[in-house]
Write a protein that holds these residues in place. Structure first.
Motif, PDB file in Angstrom:
ATOM      1  N   HIS A 207     -10.138  22.313  13.251  1.00 38.84           N
ATOM      2  CA  HIS A 207     -10.045  24.388  13.789  1.00 38.84           C
ATOM      3  C   HIS A 207      -8.425  24.583  12.553  1.00 38.84           C
ATOM      4  CE1 HIS A 207     -10.393  28.411  13.835  1.00 38.84           C
ATOM      5  NE2 HIS A 207      -9.212  28.331  14.358  1.00 38.84           N
ATOM      6  N   ILE A 208      -7.473  23.251  13.702  1.00 35.88           N
ATOM      7  CA  ILE A 208      -6.060  23.507  12.429  1.00 35.88           C
ATOM      8  C   ILE A 208      -5.967  23.003  11.116  1.00 35.88           C
ATOM      9  CG2 ILE A 208      -3.864  22.831  12.448  1.00 35.88           C
ATOM     10  CD1 ILE A 208      -3.687  22.107  15.438  1.00 35.88           C
ATOM     11  N   SER A 209      -6.750  22.107  10.778  1.00 31.88           N
ATOM     12  CA  SER A 209      -6.625  21.457   9.723  1.00 31.88           C
ATOM     13  C   SER A 209      -7.765  22.267   8.002  1.00 31.88           C
ATOM     14  CB  SER A 209      -8.201  19.612   9.619  1.00 31.88           C
ATOM     15  OG  SER A 209      -9.027  20.041   9.777  1.00 31.88           O
ATOM     16  N   GLN A 210      -8.597  22.567   8.872  1.00 32.78           N
ATOM     17  CA  GLN A 210      -9.230  23.724   8.358  1.00 32.78           C
ATOM     18  C   GLN A 210      -8.466  25.476   7.983  1.00 32.78           C
ATOM     19  OE1 GLN A 210     -12.986  24.886  10.269  1.00 32.78           O
ATOM     20  NE2 GLN A 210     -14.217  23.480   9.968  1.00 32.78           N
ATOM     21  N   LEU A 211      -7.298  25.191   8.817  1.00 33.97           N
ATOM     22  CA  LEU A 211      -6.446  26.347   8.811  1.00 33.97           C
ATOM     23  C   LEU A 211      -5.537  26.273   7.143  1.00 33.97           C
ATOM     24  CD1 LEU A 211      -6.182  28.072  12.070  1.00 33.97           C
ATOM     25  CD2 LEU A 211      -6.981  28.837  10.266  1.00 33.97           C
ATOM     26  N   TYR A 212      -5.007  24.916   7.154  1.00 28.88           N
ATOM     27  CA  TYR A 212      -4.262  24.636   6.431  1.00 28.88           C
ATOM     28  C   TYR A 212      -5.363  24.020   4.661  1.00 28.88           C
ATOM     29  CZ  TYR A 212      -0.495  22.550   9.462  1.00 28.88           C
ATOM     30  OH  TYR A 212       0.528  22.518  10.653  1.00 28.88           O
ATOM     31  N   GLU A 213      -6.026  23.613   4.481  1.00 32.76           N
ATOM     32  CA  GLU A 213      -7.183  24.080   4.070  1.00 32.76           C
ATOM     33  C   GLU A 213      -7.038  25.476   3.062  1.00 32.76           C
ATOM     34  OE1 GLU A 213     -11.018  22.263   1.985  1.00 32.76           O
ATOM     35  OE2 GLU A 213     -10.655  21.590   3.765  1.00 32.76           O
ATOM     36  N   HIS A 214      -7.562  26.340   4.180  1.00 30.31           N
ATOM     37  CA  HIS A 214      -7.829  27.967   3.640  1.00 30.31           C
ATOM     38  C   HIS A 214      -6.490  28.079   2.406  1.00 30.31           C
ATOM     39  CE1 HIS A 214      -7.754  32.518   4.857  1.00 30.31           C
ATOM     40  NE2 HIS A 214      -8.719  32.527   4.173  1.00 30.31           N
ATOM     41  N   ASN A 215      -4.871  27.929   4.258  1.00 36.99           N
ATOM     42  CA  ASN A 215      -3.777  28.544   3.431  1.00 36.99           C
ATOM     43  C   ASN A 215      -3.714  28.010   1.604  1.00 36.99           C
ATOM     44  OD1 ASN A 215      -1.353  30.129   3.519  1.00 36.99           O
ATOM     45  ND2 ASN A 215      -0.410  27.775   4.849  1.00 36.99           N
ATOM     46  N   ASP A 216      -4.054  26.698   1.499  1.00 39.36           N
ATOM     47  CA  ASP A 216      -3.849  25.965   0.474  1.00 39.36           C
ATOM     48  C   ASP A 216      -4.110  26.388  -1.080  1.00 39.36           C
ATOM     49  OD1 ASP A 216      -2.113  24.728   0.951  1.00 39.36           O
ATOM     50  OD2 ASP A 216      -3.170  22.644   1.428  1.00 39.36           O
ATOM     51  N   ILE A 217      -5.558  26.920  -0.497  1.00 40.22           N
ATOM     52  CA  ILE A 217      -6.062  27.548  -1.284  1.00 40.22           C
ATOM     53  C   ILE A 217      -6.456  29.071  -1.903  1.00 40.22           C
ATOM     54  CG2 ILE A 217      -8.833  28.558  -1.423  1.00 40.22           C
ATOM     55  CD1 ILE A 217     -10.338  26.322   0.202  1.00 40.22           C
ATOM     56  N   LYS A 218      -5.959  29.555   0.006  1.00 42.91           N
ATOM     57  CA  LYS A 218      -5.561  30.815  -0.755  1.00 42.91           C
ATOM     58  C   LYS A 218      -3.635  30.999  -1.777  1.00 42.91           C
ATOM     59  CE  LYS A 218      -2.538  32.917   2.367  1.00 42.91           C
ATOM     60  NZ  LYS A 218      -1.441  33.285   2.813  1.00 42.91           N
ATOM     61  N   ASP A 219      -3.422  29.960  -1.745  1.00 39.83           N
ATOM     62  CA  ASP A 219      -1.761  29.785  -2.573  1.00 39.83           C
ATOM     63  C   ASP A 219      -2.372  29.617  -4.064  1.00 39.83           C
ATOM     64  OD1 ASP A 219      -0.766  30.031  -0.093  1.00 39.83           O
ATOM     65  OD2 ASP A 219       0.343  27.978   0.748  1.00 39.83           O
TER      66      ASP A 219
ATOM     67  N   TYR B  16     -12.201  23.647  25.080  1.00 43.70           N
ATOM     68  CA  TYR B  16     -12.406  23.099  24.074  1.00 43.70           C
ATOM     69  C   TYR B  16     -11.964  21.351  23.619  1.00 43.70           C
ATOM     70  CZ  TYR B  16     -11.473  28.365  23.326  1.00 43.70           C
ATOM     71  OH  TYR B  16     -11.872  29.924  22.858  1.00 43.70           O
ATOM     72  N   SER B  17     -12.343  21.077  22.487  1.00 44.83           N
ATOM     73  CA  SER B  17     -11.414  19.561  22.757  1.00 44.83           C
ATOM     74  C   SER B  17     -10.490  19.185  22.243  1.00 44.83           C
ATOM     75  CB  SER B  17     -13.098  18.879  21.807  1.00 44.83           C
ATOM     76  OG  SER B  17     -12.928  19.006  21.310  1.00 44.83           O
ATOM     77  N   VAL B  18      -9.842  18.177  21.773  1.00 50.09           N
ATOM     78  CA  VAL B  18      -8.307  18.395  20.858  1.00 50.09           C
ATOM     79  C   VAL B  18      -8.867  17.614  19.460  1.00 50.09           C
ATOM     80  CG1 VAL B  18      -6.607  16.737  20.434  1.00 50.09           C
ATOM     81  CG2 VAL B  18      -7.421  17.011  23.095  1.00 50.09           C
ATOM     82  N   ASP B  19      -9.714  17.515  19.905  1.00 48.69           N
ATOM     83  CA  ASP B  19     -11.032  16.655  18.354  1.00 48.69           C
ATOM     84  C   ASP B  19     -11.078  18.589  18.313  1.00 48.69           C
ATOM     85  OD1 ASP B  19     -10.383  14.388  18.240  1.00 48.69           O
ATOM     86  OD2 ASP B  19     -12.727  13.663  18.978  1.00 48.69           O
ATOM     87  N   GLU B  20     -11.909  19.082  18.488  1.00 49.57           N
ATOM     88  CA  GLU B  20     -12.621  20.270  18.082  1.00 49.57           C
ATOM     89  C   GLU B  20     -11.251  21.897  17.555  1.00 49.57           C
ATOM     90  OE1 GLU B  20     -14.326  24.370  19.291  1.00 49.57           O
ATOM     91  OE2 GLU B  20     -14.227  22.386  20.611  1.00 49.57           O
TER      92      GLU B  20
END
Length: 118
Positions: free
Chosen positions: A86-98, A78-82
Motif C-alpha cells: 500500500h505504501i509503495s502504491q502511494l509513492y507511485e501515485h504521488n510520482d504520477i501526480k507530480d 492486516y499484514s506487513v506485506d500488505e
C-alpha cells in the motif's frame, strides 16, 4: 609587525568597548550560575536516577501501547506485506501526480496562459 592597541592614542577608550571586571556588576546582581547541575551534589545523582527510572517507565508504557496497536492490526487481518504494498502504491501515485503537475506547467508555459485557463 606592530600591533595596534585597543585604546586610541589620546588614552581614552572607545565608548561601549570597555572590559568588565570579573565578578558582580550593576546589570547582573548575581554571580554566574550554570544551568548544568553539578555532579558533586548527592541530590543531583538521586534526582537523575529518579528521572532515568521515570524515562524508562514511560518508554515501557509506550512499547506496550505499540504492542497493543500491532496486535490490533494483526487481529484486523492486516499484514506487513500488505501495508508495504500500500505504501509503495502511494509513492507511485504521488510520482504520477507530480509528473502530471509538471506537464500541466509546461503546457501553460507553452500557451502563455494561466493555469485557470487550462
Amino acid at each position: 609587525m606592530t600591533e595596534k592597541s585597543s585604546t586610541p592614542a589620546s588614552g581614552r577608550r572607545t565608548p561601549g568597548l570597555r572590559r568588565t571586571e570579573p565578578g558582580l556588576s550593576r546589570s547582573c546582581p548575581r554571580a554566574f550560575w550554570s544551568p548544568q547541575p553539578s555532579s558533586k551534589s548527592g541530590q543531583v545523582d538521586g534526582t537523575s536516577k529518579e528521572n532515568l527510572h521515570l524515562d524508562i517507565q514511560k518508554l515501557k508504557e509506550e512499547r506496550d501501547m505499540l504492542d497493543r496497536e500491532i496486535s490490533r492490526f494483526i487481529f484486523e487481518s492486516y499484514s506487513v506485506d500488505e501495508l508495504g504494498d500500500h505504501i509503495s502504491q502511494l509513492y507511485e501515485h504521488n510520482d504520477i501526480k507530480d509528473m502530471g503537475q509538471a506537464l500541466l506547467g509546461k503546457l501553460v508555459l507553452s500557451l502563455l496562459r494561466s493555469c485557470r485557463w487550462v
